[in-house]
Each structure stands twice: as C-alpha cells, then as structure tokens.
Enzyme design. Structure first.
Site, PDB file in Angstrom:
ATOM      1  N   GLU A  57      -0.226  -0.861   5.774  1.00 17.98           N
ATOM      2  CA  GLU A  57       0.806  -0.358   6.698  1.00 17.98           C
ATOM      3  C   GLU A  57       0.604   1.121   6.978  1.00 17.98           C
ATOM      4  O   GLU A  57       0.782   1.583   8.105  1.00 17.98           O
ATOM      5  CB  GLU A  57       2.201  -0.610   6.106  1.00 17.98           C
ATOM      6  CG  GLU A  57       3.355  -0.364   7.086  1.00 17.98           C
ATOM      7  CD  GLU A  57       3.832   1.069   7.172  1.00 17.98           C
ATOM      8  OE1 GLU A  57       4.510   1.422   8.141  1.00 17.98           O
ATOM      9  OE2 GLU A  57       3.502   1.877   6.264  1.00 17.98           O
ATOM     10  N   ASP A  69       0.850  -1.196   0.000  1.00 21.78           N
ATOM     11  CA  ASP A  69       0.000   0.000   0.000  1.00 21.78           C
ATOM     12  C   ASP A  69       0.885   1.245   0.000  1.00 21.78           C
ATOM     13  O   ASP A  69       2.064   1.178   0.381  1.00 21.78           O
ATOM     14  CB  ASP A  69      -0.943   0.013   1.209  1.00 21.78           C
ATOM     15  CG  ASP A  69      -0.207   0.058   2.540  1.00 21.78           C
ATOM     16  OD1 ASP A  69       0.740  -0.739   2.719  1.00 21.78           O
ATOM     17  OD2 ASP A  69      -0.558   0.887   3.397  1.00 21.78           O
TER      18      ASP A  69
HETATM   19 ZN   LIG Z   1       6.420   2.194   4.520  1.00 20.75          ZN
END
Ligand SMILES: [Zn+2]
Length: 489
Positions: free
Chosen positions: A191, A124
């Site tokens: 994340e 991501d």
């Molecule tokens: Zn990162």
C-alpha cells in the site's frame, strides 16, 4: 430625514439579528446514527492475546520500499506464515489465495447468494530511518507492549487493521460463528508504494471473476479526540470519499550559457515566479460536497460563535472558508492542495541552466479533475514559455459513497457500540489508500480505522513513536466482530 434613515438602519439590523438568532436556534446536525439503533451483540475478547499478537506482528519488518531485498521479502513471507499459525480457525474456515504477497481470504456466508462485502488492511509499513532511531521511546520493530500501548512501526498504519480483523474473525470462529453473508478479506503488502501489485492485483483477480462487493472497508480515518478544538465529544469520521493525486512538472526554458553573462530572463527566474504564483493562488475550493456534509455534522456541536457562523452560511460562508483555509488539515478538506516538492536546475554553479523544473504534487478534491487542475495551473502561471506536463500516472478522486446505505449504517452502529458517545460524520480522506483499487469492485467504499487519535498522534503516522493503545486494540476487535455479526442475509 437623518432620523428616518437611522430608524431604517436600526430596523434592518434588528431583522438581521432576529434572522441570525432563529437560524442558529433551528440549526441541527443531520443524524447519521442508524435509525434502527438496537445494539449489536457484545463480544468478549481476549485482550492479553490481542496485545501479544499485535506486538509480535510489529517485529516483522515489512517495509514495502525495501521489498527488492530478498532478506526483506523473507519478513513478508514470514509474516504470512505467522498468520497461518496464529489464526488456525481463520485458516481452516476460509479459502485463501494469493495475489503476489497479498492474501485474499474468502469466508463463505450462510447465504452465498447475497452480495459479499470486503474488509481490508495492509501489512506493509514505511521505513523507520536509522538516523531517527534514537528518538524512539522503544525500538520501532522490537514489538514492545507496556501497560497502555503497543509500540512500533506499523501499529497505527495499518497492522491494527490486519490484526484487528484476524482477531475478530478468529474469536467468532472459535464460538462456532458463520456470517450470514460472504466476507472477503484482502491484506495488502505494498500500500505504501501504491498498492499496484497487492490490492491492485487482488482486485483484478476478483473482477475477472465478476465478484462485486456491496461495500468495502479500509483504513482512512479514525475517532478524532480534541483534534478539532472546541468540540465537546470526539468525532468519528467514516470517510466516504478519497482525494485523487496528480504531480505536474513545471518547466521553464532558456538559452543557458555562462553565468558571467546572464540575460535578463533566466529559466530559474521564470520558474521562481511561476511557483510563487501557484502558492499565491490556491485551487479554488469551499464548503461544498463531502466537505460541507462533514462540517454540517460537526458544526452544531461547537460553541455559540461557531454555531452562529455555520448556521448562517448564506452570510458568513466567505468568512468561514477563510478561517478553514488558514490551517493545513481543514484547508486540505476544502480544496485541491498545491505542494511543490522538488526543484531542479543547473548542476554547476557557474552555468546557466537551459531548463529549470519544479515538481508540484496536487491532491485532487472530488469536485476537480486532472484537466481542471492543469487548466488552473496554466492560467495562474500565465506564461507560454513555462511548460506544464503531467508526471507519472495520476489517480482520479474517488466517487463519493452513500452515507445512507445499509453498509454505512452498520459501520455507524458498530462505531457507536465500540466507542460510545461520539459525533458520527461522513468525511473525506485527504491522503491515498488502497481503496483506490477496492472501489473498482465495490458499490460503496468506506475508510475508517477503529482507533482514537489525539492532537499529538497525527505526527506518529509515518513518524517517530508510532503506537496504538491497548484500549483501542480491544475496541477495534469488538468493532470488527460487531460488523461481521451485524451483516444481514
Ligand atoms: Zn496505511
């Protein structure tokens, strides 16, 4: 009489100079390079293929903050399908299971009894706001590669980790390689918004099965070239710890009322004083723990003045701490940082608020705890009328991993293999990574991305013109492949 005193002062000064000189001459960096420095085998990698695949990976707009949108979710599932097609060897040789949109790959080793290791990255990325798009040299999701760089959102953070690992494994699999030990790969999908449903869920799944890794490797640092001025060689910081995170609501209360009749004490006034006191009184810190290890490793490489200062911390430590506290990046290594980020009071210009709130974010140094930060804040504000409460879920600072373990030595050896002459040091990650989850199932946790960072690259992280050099892409694949080959049984 005066002559005799002067003689003693002169003698004392002479002794001091001799002590400083001897200490400086004897000052040496601890050596983190592996004791058994036999080179790991070289790997030939297909640079053209790596660049093409990295560029294509960038075209998937995997923005975690926008994941609620079904169209955006398609970018995530599209990316996962693309991995399957692009890395058929990985897909055929490994078991895969999903934790939501986060894949867990298991590459069974020749010795499945040996403790496994974990290698990770996240796919991501943060958004590339429309308002900034015309300042990008190449559009952030176009996947443009020129002679030297692949450009785009996520190249640094952290598709280089994901693509680097997949390319390394695919390259080795195509040569018939199987690792000695089992390697798990986790590629997180969230994340940038805390990693709870990705790395967090994957870790829960493995923990329930009793899987415990010898070590894990995630993003978190890189090779810093010219970022610390005055060093003759780049610094490869393999980070052994990570700061924690807590946000506090600082609330001042008052009776409120009409702004034509303000009392002497208003909520906004009390809050302003509280914030001012917090900024004037940082959380105490210093050259100790993981931060001391970092500076002990780099300091001997500096010029003479710095060497004299660092070699004689018994005398100059307060001076050094003052200098290091003066710049943002080194201050963040020294202490728990204080960052007021949001303010809220009355919604109307002629109404006194009954409550004024400052939101202050702290990144907790491993020597501190949530409780010690709250205690510091209350003591500094020193006003019982101002309330301090924890906002949301804090993250504790990580444990400090060993810089002497076999895992650290292998990472060190692969770093020297891929990047040549660098100063190797254990460091502290001052931001948060998915390793806050991985450390729950790893004896040791390391944070390092195999890429080079110059002074103007720091602003590219989550910023405009994010890019990765083609030279680094090649080194990254070699770095990961060397680790996979270097695992003993
Ligand atoms: Zn990162």
């Amino acid at each position: 009489m005066i002559l005799r005193v002067l003689k003693y002062i002169g003698l004392a000064l002479l002794v001091l100079v001799v002590i400083l000189a001897v200490k400086t001459a004897l000052y040496k960096a601890p050596d983190y390079a592996p004791a058994d420095a036999a080179a790991l085998p070289d790997v030939t990698v297909d640079v053209e293929r790596i660049v093409a695949n990295m560029a294509e990976a960038v075209t998937y707009e995997t923005v975690a903050q926008h994941l609620v949108d079904p169209l955006v979710k398609g970018q995530f599932t599209g990316f996962l399908e693309w991995i399957e097609q692009t890395y058929p060897g990985v897909h055929a040789s490994m078991d895969r299971e999903m934790a939501n949109l986060t894949p867990i790959y298991k590459w069974t080793g020749k010795n499945p009894e040996a403790q496994p290791v974990l290698m990770t990255g996240h796919y991501d990325v943060v958004p590339a706001p429309d308002a900034e798009r015309d300042r990008w040299q190449h559009p952030p999701f176009a996947g443009i590669a020129d002679a030297d760089f692949v450009w785009g959102r996520g190249t640094i953070d952290d598709k280089i980790g994901v693509i680097g690992l997949l390319e390394a494994a695919e390259t080795l699999i195509s040569k018939g390689f199987q690792p000695e030990r089992t390697i798990y790969f986790i590629f997180g999908h969230d994340e940038e918004i805390g990693g709870q449903n990705g790395a967090g869920a994957a870790v829960e799944l493995l923990r329930a099965r009793g899987v415990q890794m010898e070590w894990s490797l995630d993003e978190g640092s890189m090779v810093l070239d010219d970022v610390l001025p005055g060093l003759p060689a780049p610094v490869a910081s393999i980070n052994v710890a990570e700061k924690g995170y807590v946000t506090l609501n600082i609330t001042a209360k008052s009776t409120g009322g009409h702004s034509s009749l303000p009392p002497a004490d208003t909520a906004v006034g009390a809050l302003a004083v509280a914030v001012e006191r917090l900024m004037a009184n940082p959380v105490p810190g210093g050259l100790t723990d993981a931060t001391a290890d970092f500076f002990d490793s780099v300091a001997p490489e500096f010029g003479l003045v710095e060497r004299v200062l660092f070699a004689n911390q018994w005398l100059f430590r307060p001076v050094l701490e003052g200098i290091l506290s003066g710049s943002g990046p080194t201050n963040a290594m020294l202490r728990t940082t204080t960052a007021p980020t949001m303010l809220q009071a009355s919604l109307t210009e002629n109404v006194l608020p009954t409550e004024a709130v400052a939101v202050v974010n702290f990144r907790i140094h491993p020597r501190d705890t949530v409780e010690s930060v709250v205690a510091h804040v209350e003591a500094v504000i020193n006003n019982p009328e101002v309330e301090v409460t924890v906002r949301g879920e804090p993250t504790l600072p990580s444990p400090v991993s060993s810089s002497e373990s076999e895992g650290f030595q292998l990472l060190a050896q692969a770093t020297l293999g891929a990047f040549g002459d660098v100063i190797l040091v254990p460091g502290l990650t001052v931001a948060g990574t998915d390793t806050k989850h991985f450390s729950k199932i790893s004896d040791d946790s390391y944070r390092f991305n195999p890429m080079t960072f110059g002074p103007d690259d720091l602003s590219r992280i989550h910023g405009i013109n994010e890019r990765v050099s083609i030279a680094d892409l090649e080194r990254a694949v070699q770095f990961y492949a060397q680790i996979m080959m270097g695992l003993d049984g």
